[in-house]
Design an enzyme around this catalytic site. Structure first.
Site, PDB file in Angstrom:
ATOM      1  N   ARG A  10       3.682   4.956   0.516  1.00 45.77           N
ATOM      2  CA  ARG A  10       2.250   4.871   0.848  1.00 45.77           C
ATOM      3  C   ARG A  10       2.061   4.543   2.322  1.00 45.77           C
ATOM      4  O   ARG A  10       1.050   4.914   2.927  1.00 45.77           O
ATOM      5  CB  ARG A  10       1.517   3.875  -0.051  1.00 45.77           C
ATOM      6  CG  ARG A  10       2.042   2.449   0.041  1.00 45.77           C
ATOM      7  CD  ARG A  10       1.391   1.553  -1.010  1.00 45.77           C
ATOM      8  NE  ARG A  10       2.113   0.313  -1.171  1.00 45.77           N
ATOM      9  CZ  ARG A  10       1.568  -0.904  -1.055  1.00 45.77           C
ATOM     10  NH1 ARG A  10       0.291  -1.031  -0.795  1.00 45.77           N
ATOM     11  NH2 ARG A  10       2.296  -1.969  -1.232  1.00 45.77           N
ATOM     12  N   SER A  19      -4.639  -1.086   0.043  1.00 47.19           N
ATOM     13  CA  SER A  19      -3.489  -0.767  -0.819  1.00 47.19           C
ATOM     14  C   SER A  19      -2.997   0.659  -0.616  1.00 47.19           C
ATOM     15  O   SER A  19      -1.803   0.914  -0.568  1.00 47.19           O
ATOM     16  CB  SER A  19      -3.864  -0.958  -2.289  1.00 47.19           C
ATOM     17  OG  SER A  19      -4.202  -2.304  -2.530  1.00 47.19           O
ATOM     18  N   GLU A  50     -14.618   6.463  -8.382  1.00 48.77           N
ATOM     19  CA  GLU A  50     -13.653   7.517  -8.044  1.00 48.77           C
ATOM     20  C   GLU A  50     -14.176   8.913  -8.354  1.00 48.77           C
ATOM     21  O   GLU A  50     -13.873   9.863  -7.627  1.00 48.77           O
ATOM     22  CB  GLU A  50     -12.339   7.283  -8.787  1.00 48.77           C
ATOM     23  CG  GLU A  50     -11.633   5.966  -8.410  1.00 48.77           C
ATOM     24  CD  GLU A  50     -12.197   4.742  -9.123  1.00 48.77           C
ATOM     25  OE1 GLU A  50     -13.042   4.907 -10.034  1.00 48.77           O
ATOM     26  OE2 GLU A  50     -11.804   3.613  -8.776  1.00 48.77           O
ATOM     27  N   PHE A  84      -6.406   6.216 -11.228  1.00 52.21           N
ATOM     28  CA  PHE A  84      -7.840   6.522 -11.120  1.00 52.21           C
ATOM     29  C   PHE A  84      -8.082   7.871 -10.440  1.00 52.21           C
ATOM     30  O   PHE A  84      -9.050   8.558 -10.748  1.00 52.21           O
ATOM     31  CB  PHE A  84      -8.544   5.381 -10.388  1.00 52.21           C
ATOM     32  CG  PHE A  84      -8.121   4.030 -10.903  1.00 52.21           C
ATOM     33  CD1 PHE A  84      -8.220   3.754 -12.261  1.00 52.21           C
ATOM     34  CD2 PHE A  84      -7.582   3.065 -10.064  1.00 52.21           C
ATOM     35  CE1 PHE A  84      -7.792   2.539 -12.771  1.00 52.21           C
ATOM     36  CE2 PHE A  84      -7.151   1.841 -10.567  1.00 52.21           C
ATOM     37  CZ  PHE A  84      -7.258   1.570 -11.915  1.00 52.21           C
ATOM     38  N   HIS A  88       0.442   3.979  -5.679  1.00 53.80           N
ATOM     39  CA  HIS A  88       0.728   3.143  -6.847  1.00 53.80           C
ATOM     40  C   HIS A  88       0.965   3.974  -8.106  1.00 53.80           C
ATOM     41  O   HIS A  88       0.464   3.657  -9.184  1.00 53.80           O
ATOM     42  CB  HIS A  88      -0.393   2.126  -7.084  1.00 53.80           C
ATOM     43  CG  HIS A  88      -0.467   1.072  -6.009  1.00 53.80           C
ATOM     44  ND1 HIS A  88      -0.683   1.379  -4.677  1.00 53.80           N
ATOM     45  CD2 HIS A  88      -0.366  -0.274  -6.064  1.00 53.80           C
ATOM     46  CE1 HIS A  88      -0.688   0.264  -3.975  1.00 53.80           C
ATOM     47  NE2 HIS A  88      -0.498  -0.752  -4.770  1.00 53.80           N
ATOM     48  N   ASP A 121       1.106  -5.459 -12.459  1.00 54.39           N
ATOM     49  CA  ASP A 121      -0.224  -5.109 -12.978  1.00 54.39           C
ATOM     50  C   ASP A 121      -0.164  -4.567 -14.409  1.00 54.39           C
ATOM     51  O   ASP A 121      -1.147  -4.612 -15.142  1.00 54.39           O
ATOM     52  CB  ASP A 121      -0.914  -4.082 -12.071  1.00 54.39           C
ATOM     53  CG  ASP A 121      -1.607  -4.757 -10.892  1.00 54.39           C
ATOM     54  OD1 ASP A 121      -1.740  -5.997 -10.908  1.00 54.39           O
ATOM     55  OD2 ASP A 121      -2.027  -4.038  -9.963  1.00 54.39           O
ATOM     56  N   ARG A 170       4.152   2.194  -4.627  1.00 49.53           N
ATOM     57  CA  ARG A 170       3.775   0.877  -4.110  1.00 49.53           C
ATOM     58  C   ARG A 170       4.982   0.177  -3.483  1.00 49.53           C
ATOM     59  O   ARG A 170       4.858  -0.481  -2.448  1.00 49.53           O
ATOM     60  CB  ARG A 170       3.252   0.022  -5.264  1.00 49.53           C
ATOM     61  CG  ARG A 170       3.032  -1.425  -4.873  1.00 49.53           C
ATOM     62  CD  ARG A 170       2.694  -2.313  -6.067  1.00 49.53           C
ATOM     63  NE  ARG A 170       2.521  -3.674  -5.611  1.00 49.53           N
ATOM     64  CZ  ARG A 170       3.106  -4.735  -6.182  1.00 49.53           C
ATOM     65  NH1 ARG A 170       3.872  -4.580  -7.233  1.00 49.53           N
ATOM     66  NH2 ARG A 170       2.904  -5.939  -5.693  1.00 49.53           N
TER      67      ARG A 170
END
Lengths: 314, 281
Positions: free
Chosen positions: A10, A37, A58, A83, A109, A117, A167
């Site tokens: 990322r 993020s 989104e 998402f 992610h 998470d 991530r």
């Protein structure tokens, strides 16, 4: 693999966006309250007038990006894979896929390595969802250097692109100065003829390590980085099938609908070849540190090597 | 608005209605009810409001219109054909295999269509992206979008409304066709969207509430929309679903059903009579 520096893919995405923004006025970036993020904040800091936070919305973001692309902009839209590909699937399908507009989805992610998470955020279905959309390019880079090059290739590509970034920091094994990326072209990381291991994302580094373990056990494995899942580098897969006879696929994704199935579909029709798919076996993930989860789900060099050895000797 | 101008708009709206009947009849499918309720708006947009050029559909700086309630394509197509974007005869190919006139607007195949729509709630978001980009490009164009009153039950519409206000999209004008009916019945019985204008104002929009079949009221509202700075503008127009065809008016059943041969002839004869009445004045 020697001790190399580790950077999350990322971050390569964020850096590439910032460089693209400096080079091209028509780059706009949309995010959905995850700019820190997804790393689009880097672009936002450099070009605040072209970075638009859409809030936690989104679906709207994807169709807004489509509208921007319809005006001639090259629109990057970012969120977590869950998402971007999941929540906003139908907006991506209808407003971006069906229209063929120049929207590049940067989904961070992805996969089980989201870690703590847990299952609600561990997207293991995005390749499947995105692959099913006609005309959608689907990619997942192996390291930050490839991520950066991929984002720039996505900018040049006419039409929709889905890119999945991770991530967790992963080893950087490409050399930024000499690395050239081409959409739809796989990369042979290690040559071998006893078995071929085709991987993408963070599993490329694990597959390379598995290749070394296998060599110690007297097996020569061909390791392929298949960063583009669609369009698949058919030539490279068919060649590996012809020359190695057995294939293993590795992905941080459900075994349903991702790289493994893409490889199986191709081979089933053009060159029936035994395949084993390493991925998440049609279950949800759960919370835990990324490295421990990857090991638990068999997405690690040790398991890849053990599956490959058994398969190669069978 | 001069009397002559108004008469011409009324005649054009009548022709748009004839196109809606002819095309849905030929398709044996489609959505006449909401197309008819928006027919006056389509006529107003394409013969008065929009800066578009049928000879050069992709002309830079043109105004954009996004039909967020994409199922009312028959009305949009009739207006585009009447304005000269493509031959009127082609309306009869609506929804046929091989026709460029897809069941819902397709930007890749239809001259004058700038955004593909059909899945409700997405067109208004795309219109936001267009308006935002126009500002970045210093493009003086304006962006218009038309939503249904059932469509605004989609949560995405309100995400878009928030976005348009947040980014001060004063080059965006949304029209909501409040014909009061959706597939399963009256909107307030299915899932009430009321009060519509109050909700829009709460989301930071300037609003006007008009009779959607009154060209003078439409003219005043669009003029007001152009004057408002710093925030988006919405026109909530009260209309009659099926307007202009007696047996279709206020009938939810005509939302997504094509007229048969006999019904089409009855509808067309009513519209021909209305047109003749206008031209006789």
């Amino acid at each position: 693999m020697e001790s190399v520096k580790k950077i999350a893919t990322r971050q390569g995405y964020g850096e590439a966006l910032r460089e693209l923004g400096a080079a091209h006025d028509n780059v706009v970036v949309f995010d959905a309250d995850l700019a820190g993020s997804t790393q689009t904040a880097m672009f936002g800091k450099a070009f605040p007038d072209r970075h638009f936070n859409c809030g936690i919305a989104e679906g709207n973001m994807m169709a807004v990006a489509a509208g921007a692309a319809a005006m001639g902009m090259v629109a990057f839209a970012s969120s977590f894979a869950m998402f971007a590909a999941g929540r906003a699937y139908e907006q991506v399908r209808n407003s971006i896929g069906y229209t063929g507009l120049n929207v590049k989805i940067g989904a961070s992610h992805g996969g089980i390595s989201v870690g703590e998470d847990g299952a609600s955020h561990q997207c293991l279905e995005d390749f499947a969802l995105m692959r099913a959309i006609p005309g959608m390019v689907v990619m997942s880079p192996a390291d930050a250097v490839e991520a950066k090059a991929m984002v720039k290739a996505a900018y040049e590509h006419q039409g929709p692109v889905y890119m999945r970034f991770g991530r967790s920091p992963v080893p950087v094994f490409h050399d930024e100065d000499s690395f050239a990326f081409e959409i739809g072209r796989g990369e042979v990381m290690r040559d071998g003829g006893d078995i071929a291991i085709i991987a993408n994302g963070l599993l490329v580094a694990e597959a390379v390590e598995a290749g070394e373990l296998l060599a110690q056990r007297g097996l020569s494995a061909r390791i392929i980085n298949m960063a583009t899942i669609k369009p698949l580098d058919e030539e490279l897969v068919l060649q590996a099938a012809a020359e190695c006879g057995k294939i293993i696929t590795c992905e941080e994704h459900s075994v349903i609908g991702g790289l493994g199935e893409a490889v199986c579909s191709l081979l089933g029709e053009k060159r029936p070849t035994p395949v084993k798919r390493i991925g998440v076996n049609d279950v949800f993930g759960h919370s835990g540190p990324a490295a421990a989860l990857l090991e638990q789900f068999g997405l690690c060099a040790a398991n890849i090597a053990s599956v490959a050895e058994q398969f190669a000797r069978s | 608005m001069t009397a002559n101008e108004k008469k011409t708009l009324m005649a054009n709206a009548c022709k748009v209605r004839m196109g809606i009947i002819q095309s849905t009849h030929a398709a044996k499918a489609g959505h006449p009810g909401g197309s008819l309720s928006s027919a006056d708006l389509f006529a107003y947009l394409y013969f008065k409001e929009l800066n578009v050029d049928p000879k050069d559909p992709k002309k830079g700086g043109r105004d954009r219109f996004v039909l967020s309630k994409g199922h009312c394509a028959p009305g949009l197509y009739a207006a585009l054909a009447l304005r000269g974007f493509f031959p009127w005869e082609d309306l009869k190919t609506l929804r046929h295999i091989g026709s460029y006139l897809q069941g819902h607007p397709d930007m890749k195949s239809i001259p004058g269509v700038d955004m593909s729509t059909g899945s409700l709630g997405q067109g208004v978001s795309a219109a936001c992206g267009m308006a935002l980009s126009a500002k970045l490009q210093n493009n003086p164009c304006r962006v218009y979008t038309l939503l249904g009153d059932g469509e605004i039950q989609e949560g995405q519409v309100w995400e878009a409304m928030m976005f348009a206000h947040h980014y001060k999209l004063d080059n965006l004008c949304a029209v909501i066709d409040n014909n009061g009916l959706q597939i399963d019945g009256p909107v307030d019985q299915v899932m009430s969207p009321y009060p519509i204008a109050d909700k829009l104002r709460a989301f930071g929009w300037e609003t006007a509430e008009v009779d959607g079949h009154d060209f003078e009221q439409l003219e005043a509202a669009f003029a007001q929309a152009r004057r408002v700075k710093g925030r988006p503008f919405a026109i909530v127009m009260k209309t009659t679903k099926g307007k202009g065809v007696s047996f279709m008016e206020n009938q939810a059943g005509w939302h997504g059903k094509a007229p048969n041969d006999e019904q089409a002839e009855t509808a067309l004869s009513e519209l021909r009579a209305a047109l003749a009445g206008l031209e006789a004045v």
